[in-house]
Design a protein around this motif. Structure first.
Motif, PDB file in Angstrom:
ATOM      1  N   THR A   1      -8.375  12.997   4.655  1.00  0.00           N
ATOM      2  CA  THR A   1      -8.268  11.543   4.606  1.00  0.00           C
ATOM      3  C   THR A   1      -8.483  11.131   3.161  1.00  0.00           C
ATOM      4  O   THR A   1      -9.535  11.407   2.582  1.00  0.00           O
ATOM      5  CB  THR A   1      -9.320  10.867   5.508  1.00  0.00           C
ATOM      6  OG1 THR A   1      -9.122  11.289   6.859  1.00  0.00           O
ATOM      7  CG2 THR A   1      -9.191   9.350   5.423  1.00  0.00           C
ATOM      8  N   LEU A   2      -7.504  10.496   2.571  1.00  0.00           N
ATOM      9  CA  LEU A   2      -7.529  10.189   1.145  1.00  0.00           C
ATOM     10  C   LEU A   2      -7.902   8.732   0.949  1.00  0.00           C
ATOM     11  O   LEU A   2      -7.069   7.829   1.096  1.00  0.00           O
ATOM     12  CB  LEU A   2      -6.158  10.491   0.530  1.00  0.00           C
ATOM     13  CG  LEU A   2      -5.617  11.903   0.824  1.00  0.00           C
ATOM     14  CD1 LEU A   2      -4.210  12.062   0.291  1.00  0.00           C
ATOM     15  CD2 LEU A   2      -6.554  12.960   0.248  1.00  0.00           C
ATOM     16  N   ALA A   3      -9.179   8.487   0.626  1.00  0.00           N
ATOM     17  CA  ALA A   3      -9.696   7.126   0.492  1.00  0.00           C
ATOM     18  C   ALA A   3      -9.984   6.803  -0.971  1.00  0.00           C
ATOM     19  O   ALA A   3     -10.227   7.699  -1.793  1.00  0.00           O
ATOM     20  CB  ALA A   3     -10.967   6.971   1.327  1.00  0.00           C
ATOM     21  N   ASN A   4      -9.970   5.501  -1.294  1.00  0.00           N
ATOM     22  CA  ASN A   4     -10.300   5.011  -2.639  1.00  0.00           C
ATOM     23  C   ASN A   4      -9.505   5.738  -3.716  1.00  0.00           C
ATOM     24  O   ASN A   4     -10.052   6.188  -4.725  1.00  0.00           O
ATOM     25  CB  ASN A   4     -11.806   5.161  -2.909  1.00  0.00           C
ATOM     26  CG  ASN A   4     -12.652   4.384  -1.919  1.00  0.00           C
ATOM     27  OD1 ASN A   4     -12.451   3.189  -1.736  1.00  0.00           O
ATOM     28  ND2 ASN A   4     -13.572   5.074  -1.260  1.00  0.00           N
TER      29      ASN A   4
ATOM     30  N   ASP B   1       0.811  -1.221   0.000  1.00  0.00           N
ATOM     31  CA  ASP B   1       0.000   0.000   0.000  1.00  0.00           C
ATOM     32  C   ASP B   1       0.844   1.270   0.000  1.00  0.00           C
ATOM     33  O   ASP B   1       0.331   2.357  -0.268  1.00  0.00           O
ATOM     34  CB  ASP B   1      -0.927   0.013   1.220  1.00  0.00           C
ATOM     35  CG  ASP B   1      -2.045  -1.004   1.097  1.00  0.00           C
ATOM     36  OD1 ASP B   1      -2.380  -1.386  -0.044  1.00  0.00           O
ATOM     37  OD2 ASP B   1      -2.572  -1.445   2.138  1.00  0.00           O
ATOM     38  N   LEU B   2       2.132   1.130   0.327  1.00  0.00           N
ATOM     39  CA  LEU B   2       3.035   2.275   0.312  1.00  0.00           C
ATOM     40  C   LEU B   2       4.318   1.851  -0.386  1.00  0.00           C
ATOM     41  O   LEU B   2       4.995   0.923   0.048  1.00  0.00           O
ATOM     42  CB  LEU B   2       3.344   2.755   1.734  1.00  0.00           C
ATOM     43  CG  LEU B   2       4.360   3.888   1.880  1.00  0.00           C
ATOM     44  CD1 LEU B   2       3.924   5.136   1.134  1.00  0.00           C
ATOM     45  CD2 LEU B   2       4.583   4.216   3.371  1.00  0.00           C
TER      46      LEU B   2
ATOM     47  N   ILE C   1     -10.250   2.243  -8.547  1.00  0.00           N
ATOM     48  CA  ILE C   1     -10.143   3.384  -7.635  1.00  0.00           C
ATOM     49  C   ILE C   1     -11.064   4.485  -8.153  1.00  0.00           C
ATOM     50  O   ILE C   1     -11.515   4.447  -9.295  1.00  0.00           O
ATOM     51  CB  ILE C   1      -8.699   3.919  -7.529  1.00  0.00           C
ATOM     52  CG1 ILE C   1      -8.179   4.310  -8.928  1.00  0.00           C
ATOM     53  CG2 ILE C   1      -7.790   2.914  -6.852  1.00  0.00           C
ATOM     54  CD1 ILE C   1      -6.850   5.041  -8.910  1.00  0.00           C
ATOM     55  N   GLU C   2     -11.339   5.458  -7.287  1.00  0.00           N
ATOM     56  CA  GLU C   2     -12.228   6.546  -7.671  1.00  0.00           C
ATOM     57  C   GLU C   2     -11.481   7.781  -8.147  1.00  0.00           C
ATOM     58  O   GLU C   2     -12.042   8.598  -8.868  1.00  0.00           O
ATOM     59  CB  GLU C   2     -13.129   6.917  -6.487  1.00  0.00           C
ATOM     60  CG  GLU C   2     -14.103   5.795  -6.098  1.00  0.00           C
ATOM     61  CD  GLU C   2     -14.937   6.157  -4.895  1.00  0.00           C
ATOM     62  OE1 GLU C   2     -14.740   7.279  -4.340  1.00  0.00           O
ATOM     63  OE2 GLU C   2     -15.785   5.342  -4.484  1.00  0.00           O
ATOM     64  N   ARG C   3     -10.219   7.918  -7.735  1.00  0.00           N
ATOM     65  CA  ARG C   3      -9.508   9.136  -8.124  1.00  0.00           C
ATOM     66  C   ARG C   3      -8.000   8.951  -8.023  1.00  0.00           C
ATOM     67  O   ARG C   3      -7.492   8.062  -7.322  1.00  0.00           O
ATOM     68  CB  ARG C   3      -9.939  10.324  -7.255  1.00  0.00           C
ATOM     69  CG  ARG C   3      -9.810  10.075  -5.775  1.00  0.00           C
ATOM     70  CD  ARG C   3     -10.376  11.211  -4.975  1.00  0.00           C
ATOM     71  NE  ARG C   3     -10.406  10.879  -3.552  1.00  0.00           N
ATOM     72  CZ  ARG C   3     -10.395  11.775  -2.577  1.00  0.00           C
ATOM     73  NH1 ARG C   3     -10.359  13.054  -2.870  1.00  0.00           N
ATOM     74  NH2 ARG C   3     -10.425  11.395  -1.319  1.00  0.00           N
ATOM     75  N   ILE C   4      -7.308   9.806  -8.734  1.00  0.00           N
ATOM     76  CA  ILE C   4      -5.859   9.927  -8.675  1.00  0.00           C
ATOM     77  C   ILE C   4      -5.545  11.290  -8.075  1.00  0.00           C
ATOM     78  O   ILE C   4      -6.094  12.309  -8.500  1.00  0.00           O
ATOM     79  CB  ILE C   4      -5.231   9.844 -10.073  1.00  0.00           C
ATOM     80  CG1 ILE C   4      -5.546   8.505 -10.738  1.00  0.00           C
ATOM     81  CG2 ILE C   4      -3.723  10.060 -10.005  1.00  0.00           C
ATOM     82  CD1 ILE C   4      -5.128   8.456 -12.208  1.00  0.00           C
TER      83      ILE C   4
ATOM     84  N   SER D   1      -6.733   2.742  -0.342  1.00  0.00           N
ATOM     85  CA  SER D   1      -5.828   3.694  -0.995  1.00  0.00           C
ATOM     86  C   SER D   1      -4.413   3.147  -1.009  1.00  0.00           C
ATOM     87  O   SER D   1      -4.037   2.316  -0.184  1.00  0.00           O
ATOM     88  CB  SER D   1      -5.842   5.050  -0.273  1.00  0.00           C
ATOM     89  OG  SER D   1      -7.023   5.751  -0.551  1.00  0.00           O
ATOM     90  N   LYS D   2      -3.661   3.624  -1.963  1.00  0.00           N
ATOM     91  CA  LYS D   2      -2.236   3.334  -2.053  1.00  0.00           C
ATOM     92  C   LYS D   2      -1.496   4.645  -2.247  1.00  0.00           C
ATOM     93  O   LYS D   2      -2.016   5.575  -2.881  1.00  0.00           O
ATOM     94  CB  LYS D   2      -1.925   2.397  -3.229  1.00  0.00           C
ATOM     95  CG  LYS D   2      -2.438   0.968  -3.077  1.00  0.00           C
ATOM     96  CD  LYS D   2      -2.136   0.149  -4.331  1.00  0.00           C
ATOM     97  CE  LYS D   2      -2.670  -1.272  -4.238  1.00  0.00           C
ATOM     98  NZ  LYS D   2      -1.809  -2.138  -3.409  1.00  0.00           N
TER      99      LYS D   2
END
Length: 352
Positions: free
Chosen positions: A242-245, A145-146, A174-177, A272-273
């Motif tokens: 908080t950065l999800a999806n 993930d990291l 994923i939903e976004r970059i 998230s990654k």
């Protein structure tokens, strides 16, 4: 993987014929005026004679085996819908020749002993690993993930991160970059920049945009930027989020402070990654400030779910001269480091 070639016969220990199933793909494999064949001959010291979908390879046993692996891996890329550029040919050669001198996990092979180089596909293009370090880096994205990509310019650290993110966004995984970068000038003062926030940050994020345009069609990028599916977020504006999806890419991370890096790393949300790239030899922070990238790699390298892939000058995939330039600077830095760390010196705060 479907069988892309078959061995017709082995006329001697130093000669082999291959037959490709698709004449059209075979023509693409050879390149315009057989330029790809010529490059393989030059680099691997073999003689290749193409006749339609048949190839005869002559040379030493090891060289013939290497050439066969290169040709079959490139043909496999074509079967998957990709295109072949000179850089892909050089990358396949580099993968084969580096197999016995690796500091990263060896590239995977299929049941027939053929290289299975990592690749990402979007609607616009297919990107294939061009060095063993790139292969390891690309595979690390799936299992961690990291991921930290550390090394000199021109090794594909940022480009491959964007390619991975674009492929997942198109597939709906994923939903976004989210693209981020510290706004630190490289030894210059740009002064006041007009426009809205995007206009002010764009000069710093141009390499990320360039990579996006190689992976996605312009209309899709504009639509994604407008909808927020692709977001440009200055590092200083990350606090409290908080950065999800999402796939979150932090570029030029060597120019983060220790506190900025800690703040950024703790923004990770569910599904998230994070991919963090940088070159510790090009820190533009004020003297005396420790690079957040250097500190984070030291602290987190052994933490479960974290991967650190290190690139060297041998992984540079830009103009061949770039690799020689990087090597020259590294050699000079090594000499200076040796002089500084001599018996009469006092250890200082090292950033690289």
């Amino acid at each position: 993987m479907s069988t892309s070639t078959r061995e017709v016969n082995e006329q001697s220990p130093h000669e082999r014929e291959l037959a490709f199933d698709d004449n059209r793909l075979a023509s693409q494999l050879y390149g315009e005026f057989d330029q790809n064949i010529a490059l393989i001959e030059q680099k691997l010291h073999v003689r290749i004679t193409p006749r339609g979908n048949l190839l005869k390879i002559a040379g030493t046993p090891d060289a013939v085996a290497d050439a066969r692996q290169v040709l079959e891996s490139l043909y496999d890329l074509l079967e998957q819908g990709g295109n072949i550029a000179a850089g892909d040919v050089e990358g396949a050669i580099r993968m084969v020749l580096s197999a016995d001198t690796l500091s990263v996990p060896a590239p995977e092979k299929d049941g027939n002993g053929r290289l299975r180089m990592a690749r990402f596909a979007t609607r616009k293009s297919t990107i294939m690993a061009r060095s063993p370090a790139q292969d390891a880096y690309m595979r690390a994205f799936e299992g961690n993930d990291l991921v930290f990509g550390i090394g000199p310019a021109g090794t594909g650290k940022t480009y491959l991160a964007v390619a991975y993110a674009a492929s997942l966004l198109e597939k709906g995984h994923i939903e976004r970059i989210i693209l981020s970068r510290p706004a630190v000038e490289a030894g210059e003062r740009l002064g006041f920049l007009p426009g809205d926030m995007k206009d002010k940050v764009d000069p710093y994020l141009r390499p990320l945009y360039d990579a996006l345009h190689d992976m996605m069609y312009p209309e899709n990028i504009e639509r994604s930027l407008a909808s927020g599916a692709i977001e440009v977020a200055p590092l200083a504006f990350m606090r409290g989020r908080t950065l999800a999806n999402a796939i979150v890419i932090l570029d030029e991370a060597q120019n983060t402070t220790a506190m900025q890096m800690k703040m950024f790393l703790t923004r990770m949300g569910e599904n998230s990654k994070m991919i963090i790239t940088g070159d510790p030899s090009q820190v533009d922070l004020p003297p005396g400030q420790t690079s957040g990238l250097v500190e984070a790699v030291d602290l987190l390298a052994r933490v479960q779910g974290v991967n650190v892939t290190r690139f060297t000058f041998s992984d540079v995939v830009r103009h061949p001269l770039v690799a020689r330039i990087v090597k020259a600077y590294d050699t000079a830095a090594g000499r200076k480091s040796g002089a500084v760390s001599g018996p009469s010196s006092t250890p200082g705060n090292r950033q690289a």
